[in-house]
Structure formats: C-alpha cells, structure tokens
Design a protein around this motif. Sequence first.
Motif, mmCIF file in Angstrom:
data_model
loop_
_atom_site.group_PDB
_atom_site.id
_atom_site.type_symbol
_atom_site.label_atom_id
_atom_site.label_comp_id
_atom_site.label_asym_id
_atom_site.label_seq_id
_atom_site.Cartn_x
_atom_site.Cartn_y
_atom_site.Cartn_z
ATOM 1 N N THR A 107 0.830 -1.218 0.000
ATOM 2 C CA THR A 107 0.000 0.000 0.000
ATOM 3 C C THR A 107 0.861 1.263 0.000
ATOM 4 O OG1 THR A 107 -0.254 -0.211 2.391
ATOM 5 C CG2 THR A 107 -2.061 -1.053 1.033
ATOM 6 N N MET A 108 2.184 1.107 0.245
ATOM 7 C CA MET A 108 3.114 2.233 0.102
ATOM 8 C C MET A 108 4.368 1.653 -0.548
ATOM 9 S SD MET A 108 2.554 3.810 3.930
ATOM 10 C CE MET A 108 3.728 5.158 3.849
ATOM 11 N N ASP A 109 4.748 2.214 -1.704
ATOM 12 C CA ASP A 109 5.877 1.607 -2.403
ATOM 13 C C ASP A 109 7.127 2.490 -2.326
ATOM 14 O OD1 ASP A 109 5.545 3.560 -4.366
ATOM 15 O OD2 ASP A 109 4.401 2.246 -5.705
ATOM 16 N N ALA A 110 8.187 2.071 -3.015
ATOM 17 C CA ALA A 110 9.461 2.796 -2.945
ATOM 18 C C ALA A 110 9.535 3.905 -4.000
ATOM 19 C CB ALA A 110 10.615 1.810 -3.117
ATOM 20 N N HIS A 111 8.370 4.230 -4.599
ATOM 21 C CA HIS A 111 8.351 5.273 -5.634
ATOM 22 C C HIS A 111 7.525 6.477 -5.192
ATOM 23 C CE1 HIS A 111 10.092 2.193 -8.187
ATOM 24 N NE2 HIS A 111 9.167 1.387 -7.697
ATOM 25 N N GLY A 112 7.207 6.536 -3.917
ATOM 26 C CA GLY A 112 6.457 7.692 -3.405
ATOM 27 C C GLY A 112 4.950 7.534 -3.481
ATOM 28 N N ASN A 113 4.468 6.339 -3.837
ATOM 29 C CA ASN A 113 3.009 6.146 -3.917
ATOM 30 C C ASN A 113 2.467 5.594 -2.599
ATOM 31 O OD1 ASN A 113 2.925 6.725 -6.790
ATOM 32 N ND2 ASN A 113 3.975 4.748 -7.001
ATOM 33 N N SER A 114 1.301 6.117 -2.216
ATOM 34 C CA SER A 114 0.656 5.614 -0.999
ATOM 35 C C SER A 114 -0.846 5.526 -1.208
ATOM 36 C CB SER A 114 0.938 6.552 0.176
ATOM 37 O OG SER A 114 0.051 6.263 1.241
ATOM 38 N N LEU A 115 -1.367 4.323 -1.107
ATOM 39 C CA LEU A 115 -2.816 4.139 -1.209
ATOM 40 C C LEU A 115 -3.514 4.884 -0.064
ATOM 41 C CD1 LEU A 115 -5.263 2.623 -2.511
ATOM 42 C CD2 LEU A 115 -4.844 0.808 -0.862
ATOM 43 N N HIS A 116 -2.895 4.900 1.114
ATOM 44 C CA HIS A 116 -3.514 5.539 2.285
ATOM 45 C C HIS A 116 -3.679 7.042 2.062
ATOM 46 C CE1 HIS A 116 -2.834 1.731 4.227
ATOM 47 N NE2 HIS A 116 -1.612 1.764 3.740
ATOM 48 N N ARG A 117 -2.622 7.667 1.508
ATOM 49 C CA ARG A 117 -2.696 9.110 1.230
ATOM 50 C C ARG A 117 -3.809 9.376 0.204
ATOM 51 N NH1 ARG A 117 2.412 10.860 -1.819
ATOM 52 N NH2 ARG A 117 1.253 9.634 -3.325
ATOM 53 N N ASP A 118 -3.903 8.517 -0.818
ATOM 54 C CA ASP A 118 -4.911 8.726 -1.862
ATOM 55 C C ASP A 118 -6.327 8.556 -1.310
ATOM 56 O OD1 ASP A 118 -2.717 8.983 -3.399
ATOM 57 O OD2 ASP A 118 -2.973 7.107 -4.536
ATOM 58 N N VAL A 119 -6.520 7.493 -0.511
ATOM 59 C CA VAL A 119 -7.867 7.243 0.031
ATOM 60 C C VAL A 119 -8.257 8.375 0.977
ATOM 61 C CG1 VAL A 119 -9.223 5.704 1.530
ATOM 62 C CG2 VAL A 119 -7.827 4.735 -0.308
ATOM 63 N N GLU A 120 -7.298 8.855 1.746
ATOM 64 C CA GLU A 120 -7.599 9.954 2.672
ATOM 65 C C GLU A 120 -8.034 11.199 1.905
ATOM 66 O OE1 GLU A 120 -4.784 10.411 5.843
ATOM 67 O OE2 GLU A 120 -5.645 12.338 6.427
ATOM 68 N N SER A 121 -7.346 11.504 0.814
ATOM 69 C CA SER A 121 -7.728 12.736 0.117
ATOM 70 C C SER A 121 -9.042 12.566 -0.652
ATOM 71 C CB SER A 121 -6.589 13.296 -0.728
ATOM 72 O OG SER A 121 -6.468 12.578 -1.909
ATOM 73 N N THR A 122 -9.299 11.403 -1.252
ATOM 74 C CA THR A 122 -10.614 11.241 -1.910
ATOM 75 C C THR A 122 -11.741 11.236 -0.883
ATOM 76 O OG1 THR A 122 -9.628 9.107 -2.481
ATOM 77 C CG2 THR A 122 -11.020 10.085 -4.150
ATOM 78 N N SER A 123 -11.500 10.615 0.268
ATOM 79 C CA SER A 123 -12.593 10.558 1.246
ATOM 80 C C SER A 123 -12.874 11.949 1.819
ATOM 81 C CB SER A 123 -12.331 9.539 2.348
ATOM 82 O OG SER A 123 -11.132 9.819 3.019
ATOM 83 N N LEU A 124 -11.842 12.798 1.882
ATOM 84 C CA LEU A 124 -12.083 14.180 2.346
ATOM 85 C C LEU A 124 -12.935 14.945 1.323
ATOM 86 C CD1 LEU A 124 -11.647 16.418 4.426
ATOM 87 C CD2 LEU A 124 -9.484 16.962 3.305
#
Length: 513
Positions: free
Chosen positions: A484-501
Amino acid sequence: MRALKESLLELITETSTNLPPDVRAAVREGKAKEDAGTRSALALSTISNNITMAEENVSPICQDTGMPTFYVHVPVGVNQLEITRQIKAAIVEATKTGKLRPNSVDSLTGANSGDNLGEGVPVIHYEQWEHDEIDVRLILKGGGCENKNIQYSLPCELEGLGRAGRDLDGIRKCVLHSVYQAQGQGCSAGFIGVGIGGDRTTGYELAKKQLFRKVYDTNANPDLAKLEDYIMEHANELSIGTMGFGGNTTLLGCKVGSMHRIPASFYVSVAYNCWAFRRQGVTLSPETGEITSWLYKDEPEGTLQESSVEETESVSKESVREVVLTPPISEEAIRSLKVGDVVTITGGIHTGRDALHKYLMDHDSPVDLTGGVIYHCGPVMLKDQDDKWEVKAAGPTTSIREEPYQSDIIKKFGIRAVIGKGGMGAKTLAGLKDHGAVYLNAIGGAAQYYADCITGVDGVDFMDFGVPEAMWHLQVEKFTAIVTMDAHGNSLHRDVESTSLERLAKFKDPVFS
Ligand SMILES: O=C(O)C[C@H](O)C(=O)O
Ligand code: SF4
C-alpha cells in the motif's frame, strides 16, 4: 454461586473466539456490497475466513483482546465483591489458556502484569435491578479502534464540513467526521456507538453502551433512528473501504443514544469498534451462578447467508498480481513492487512494535535485519508441553504509532519491508523511497489467518517488554499482504484519505434543519 467462575470463563472464551450472529451478518452484508476481485473484497474474504477459523480453533479472533469491560446487573442483595473476585479469577484463567492476550501494562514502568489484572483492570460497571437474575455483558474492544474514538465539543469547525452547531445537523456532521478521521486505522469496516450529551466521561460511556445494542435493532427515538439510517447510508459513500483500501463498505453499524447535558457543554462522543466486534452477554442464576441464557446468539432475520470459503478464495486468486518474497530481500526486488501488488512472504520475519521501535533508535538490534522484514504485531503466545512457543493469534497492529521512528529504523538497519495495518505517514513514505523499502498492509484482526502462516518460532528477544511488545523471530510460509506504500512515493492511504475528504465535503449542506 459455585458455577460462577466457570460461567464467566465461558463468557470470556465465547466473546474472544466466536463473533455473534448479528455481527457476522453485518460482515456478510458488507462483503456482498464489495465488487468481486477488489482489494476490499479480498480483505473481507480473509476476515470471513478468520472468523470461521477462530470459532473452530477456539482461539482469539484478533490478538488484541482489548480492555476487558464488564457491565453487570445484579438483583438487590447479591454480593458484588464475590462477582468481582470471580471475574478476576476467570480473567487470569483465560489468559493462561491463551483466550486473552496479557494486555495489562503499568502506565509508568511499562511492565506487563502477565495475567490481565492491574490498577483499574478489568473494568467492571455494576448496577442493581429488581429482576431475579444476574446479567453480565462483556466487550473486548482492542486498542487500535479505541484510539480512533473521538469526542466533539459543539460548536466546532470540522475539516470538509465547516461549522457543526448545537443541533441535530451539527451532530450529523460530527458523526460523519468520526468515520472519516478513523480511515482504515480502526480496522474498518467498523461499528460506531454515539453518545450525545453528558459530560466528557458519561458521554463516552453512553457511546460505548450503544455498542451493546443489536446491529439490526431500531432506535426508539425517531430522530435518532433517522440519524442512524442517514449515517449508514452516507458514511459508506466516503469510500474508505475495508482496511482503508477504498470500497463500498466502511461502516457496518451505527447506534446513537442521547442524554441530558448542562447548558455550557454539548458533547458528541463516538466509540469506534473494529469489525472484530467482540461483545457477548449471559444471564446467570443468582443461586448457582450457572448460565441461564445467552444474550447475543440469535440469528437476525432476513440477512444474507454465509458464502463458502472456496467461492471467496477463487475470486481473489484470479484478480491480483502475486509476488513472492524471501528474506533477505534485495533492493531491486523491492523497487519492482507497486502499490496494489499482493506479496507473499516465505522465510524469517521479526515482530516489533512500540517498545522495540523506541529501543532500536539508540541501541543495536539483537539480530541482523539487513534485507529483513519487520512485522508490527503483538502476538498471543503460549508454551506447549515441550516448552516450545506456540503462536495462538498474530494479526498486525496499527503502524502509524511507529511513524516517528520508522524511517530512521529502516535506514539504520537496512530493513526492506514493514508489515502492519492502517498505513503510515509522509516521513515513512519518504524513507521508503530514499532507502528502498515497502510498506505491506496485512488484514487487521485476521489473527488466526496469519497465525496459520507461521510455521515456527526461531526465538524471542526482549521478553522483559512483555509478550506483545517482545521481538519474536518467526518463520512464515506464504504470508500474504498488499503493497500500500511503495518505494516510488506512492501511498494508497494518502490517496484514500484525500478522496474521502473530498467526498466528506459533499455532506456540508444542512440535512436536519
Ligand atoms: O495491540 C494490537 O495487537 C493491535 C491493536 O488493537 C491495533 O489495532 O493496533
Ligand atoms: S487489530 Fe484491528 S481488529 Fe484487532 S483489536 Fe485492533 S482494531 Fe480491532
């Protein structure tokens, strides 16, 4: 009351190992709403399998067996001191047999009492009543969801929603916000109990008491019934999903109660409970202490039937890319991973949570962690007849608590993968990129499912931290988790948090005016 201790032990065992039918029905309904093959559907399949495994193994559904909290109603004249003694004896016994994790920790020294007793533990609330039976209800609410409880003092300003005033519409905003702020960290999909009014203490108590209502009951107050329905419908539109993976099922139940307040205070208190919603109750004979009935065993009407394990497994296998990792893991293997990949690990991993992370900041590790995997986990462990450690339950713990340390620990020891749940923040995300590591989200609460993947215990360090906080060296086979967080700066958690906001902000306009 000869049979009292045995009856209480049965209540504790049943609560820890066998989810009530109404909770199971809510999980089933949540699962039916997810699209097959998605990460959330996969998570809910694992959760369903775990629920069945816990019942079959008579072992904890989740390794965090929480703060044992009893609500006891007694006929006038029954000796409450005797009940307290027997509750404590039953708690000690349940800990010895691995139905409860030793969870009681001295707040100042950090020492684990080892038997689940301590100052203020267990929590027991007594009330007298004019019935001729004893009613004992127990909730085992774990720490991850307890940490997501929240109390609002109205009026207040809420991110995404603006002003919450001192009326039903302000309450509506607080409750929606409470689901948003929990994200996946309380092991969504969850249940919430809401207490309106009271003071800071009684407001939270009222919220927690709502969790003893059955999932499918109807609130006797029409305004609160309307609010509960509204929240169930719209909180699920936040798309936080199971474990915060995104998806249609975020909330499985919402129960709201109200009490009087004083003019200056207006609290809305929310008790968030994970899907591993362990509450049960019994009535007891005041003469013998024997169980006369169970309070949460009846199947709710009209809910979906259990689907078979095979069916759910075939869905998940078809639709995901699976990568096998064997520690020590190379930087190259880590950099090839992307958010969404499913990883299975076979080999040695090490548990480490709050005490260990703090310790490792300025000490060496007792084992070489180069290319290694750290598992945020506080397991339930027992010794077998040959004095060998056996894993009784071993799901992930909430990772965000290690946010201040994780990136430094990854760098210092050359760790390549961190397994946990609920995701981590910006500092760790940057650390994963800089040092070539990934964050793997395991399914929170699936303690039997993961215990089953553990094939051996190589050893343990720091037993003085207590069983949950010690560093366990484990052998695992096909331990499955999602990047859910990779070595390229991607984070599913960050994305879900911003869409849910963004989605939360859609509920800004008044509904109950
Ligand atoms: O303490 C644990 O094992 C887990 C805790 O309940 C959590 O959700 O973080
Ligand atoms: S790990 Fe998850 S399921 Fe277990 S107690 Fe914590 S919040 Fe609940």
